[in-house]
Design a protein around this motif. Structure first.
Motif: not given
Length: 528
Positions: A358-364, A431-438
């Motif tokens: 989940p931190d890909f778009l923040i730290d990677k 912010n931070p990006p979410s990955y909860k929606s289906t």
């Protein structure tokens, strides 16, 4: 010397009257066997009389079976049918596998009534001794002529599922699995699909361990240990066929990790170079759809960050910068096209794998790259809103037959695609990006739980489009193999929106060319 009709009837009477002393009348049975050398009337009688007394003369078993086989190959189709009808009466003890082998070879007939008779006879002996019958079938599949092999495989793929449970025992199913694995060492694409259908239908393959075994078989066929040659249509076809066969097997317990990894490492980098095995197939969209469908079932991945970055870079290719961007890539060009179908697949796959990091778009990735990505997302989202409004206006008030027109069916699918993208973009803008929606992919049937959830909550603007798709999509979609191109009404947005499942489309390259193993043609005649 050929026996006459009168001699056949006379000797039949001798045997019929003998009762317990049948074995003493070997000469009478020999006369009946000689009936196969006579004319049509004598042959028809012999076809009926030979099996009637077969079990009483074990020392003449080979001669009796061979005599019946001569009748099975007679020029007169009515004699052949009569002889084939009686063949199961020879199927006892050690003779049964031989009879099964013979009947399997007889599947090559071009006479429909005779072919039906052979099928009936095979089913009959299958219920007597399933394993023995399978031995004859698999013997011909592995060693017989191509036409016999093809029809034997089709027989198994259509008839096994009709067999009663007391016939399809665990021992029988284990035998089918073992023999099918041998066949899979050298198969065509079409044969592979049929054989996987056979195995997938077995009861002992319905467990988690059973489905995992099937996935392992597909992995072996897919050559996932080798890099993909994107310009070789046969290699691309093999990968597509194998992925389609594996897809229904994946679940939360049976992971798609090896396939997803392979697509990220070897397919996505060469996406634009892929050679389609079928002329009308949009190969890039096909690959992206398969990846999207597999991504929810991906387990722990060794090179997650690397593969996620590949997905991210590929997504950027299909998400243009706005044309007004200063010094941007589109500054001097016309307004870019928005390829909704491609973006739905890539965004969904990225969203699924992003949950694992989940931190890909923040730290990677760098701050500059993240800013660039959000600009692209924002521009795409603006285009989406215009497009969604246009589609809703076009579909407003339409029900029943009005939604069944080709144009409106495409618009319903387009609305589902754009709503899916809209939901996923909103998640990534958090912010931070979410990955909860289906979301349910636009070409997949809407799950009942999702439809119920939409019905229970108060509808928002976004839900209206989702609900319209939920209600109409399953029954009003274009045919599975149809490829629909929808051009939005303005020049600003365009899309390639199709709807087709992962099932086999358009056949195989070169018809029955040996694309899966280079099997050579064999023609040795019957080997009774």
């Amino acid at each position: 010397m050929a026996a006459t009709v009168e001699e056949l009837y006379r000797n039949y009477g001798v045997l019929a009257d003998a009762k317990e002393d049948l074995s003493k009348h070997k000469d009478a049975y020999q006369v009946i066997l000689d009936g196969v050398k006579g004319g049509p009337k004598e042959k028809r009688l012999a076809a009926q009389f030979i099996p009637k007394f077969f079990s009483s003369f074990p020392e003449l078993a080979d001669a009796a079976i061979n005599a019946q086989l001569d009748l099975c190959e007679d020029e007169d189709v009515s004699i052949r049918r009569q002889a084939i009808k009686e063949l199961p009466r020879f199927a006892s003890g050690e003779n049964l596998p031989r009879v099964a082998d013979i009947l399997t070879q007889l599947l090559q007939t071009d006479d429909s009534a005779e072919f039906s008779q052979v099928n009936t006879a095979l089913i009959s002996i299958f219920k007597i001794d399933a394993k023995g019958t399978l031995g004859g079938l698999f013997s011909q599949i592995l060693q017989g002529e191509d036409v016999v092999r093809e029809r034997a495989i089709k027989f198994l793929s259509t008839k096994l599922k009709t067999m009663p449970d007391d016939t399809m025992t665990k021992e029988v199913e284990d035998y089918i699995f073992i023999e099918t694995k041998k066949v899979l060492e050298d198969v065509t694409g079409e044969e592979f699909v049929l054989l996987m259908r056979i195995l997938s239908g077995l009861k002992n393959m319905q467990t988690v361990s059973g489905r995992q075994q099937l996935v392992e078989l597909v992995v072996e066929q897919a050559f996932l240990e080798q890099a993909l040659n994107p310009t070789d249509a046969d290699s691309v076809d093999r990968l597509l066929q194998c992925t389609r066969q594996a897809l229904p097997l994946f679940s939360k317990n049976v992971h798609s990790t090896r396939f997803v990894t392979y697509f990220c490492e070897f397919v996505l980098p060469s996406l634009s170079l892929l050679t389609s095995p079928v002329a009308e197939l949009d190969i890039q969209l096909e690959v992206l759809k398969l990846l999207a469908e597999m991504s929810p079932y991906c387990g722990d991945m060794d090179k997650l960050e690397v593969n996620l970055n590949m997905l991210f870079e590929k997504l950027l290719e299909f998400m243009p910068l706005p044309p007004e961007e200063e010094n941007g890539e589109n500054a001097a060009n016309e307004e870019p096209k928005l390829q909704f179908s491609y973006v739905e697949c890539l965004l969904f796959s990225f969203h699924q794998l992003g949950k694992k990091l989940p931190d890909f778009l923040i730290d990677k990735i760098s701050a500059e790259k993240l800013k660039d990505f959000k600009i692209r997302l924002q521009y795409f989202a603006r285009g989406l809103q215009v497009y969604i409004r246009q589609l809703r206006v076009a579909l407003q008030g339409k029900t029943g037959d009005a939604l069944k027109t080709e144009e409106n069916k495409i618009k319903v699918v387009a609305l589902k695609i754009t709503n899916n993208i809209n939901v996923l973009i909103k998640d990534l803008f958090h912010n931070p990006p979410s990955y909860k929606s289906t979301v349910t992919l636009s070409w997949k049937p809407v799950q009942k739980t999702e439809a119920a959830a939409i019905g229970q909550k108060r509808q928002s603007v976004e839900d209206i489009g989702a609900t319209a798709t939920t209600k109409k999509l399953p029954t009003n979609l274009p045919r599975r193999n149809a490829r629909q191109i929808y051009n939005p009404p303005s020049g600003k947005y365009s899309a390639s929106i199709g709807n087709f499942s992962y099932e086999q489309r358009g056949g195989f390259r070169g018809g029955r060319g040996r694309g899966f193993g280079g099997r050579g043609n064999r023609s040795r005649g019957r080997i009774y």
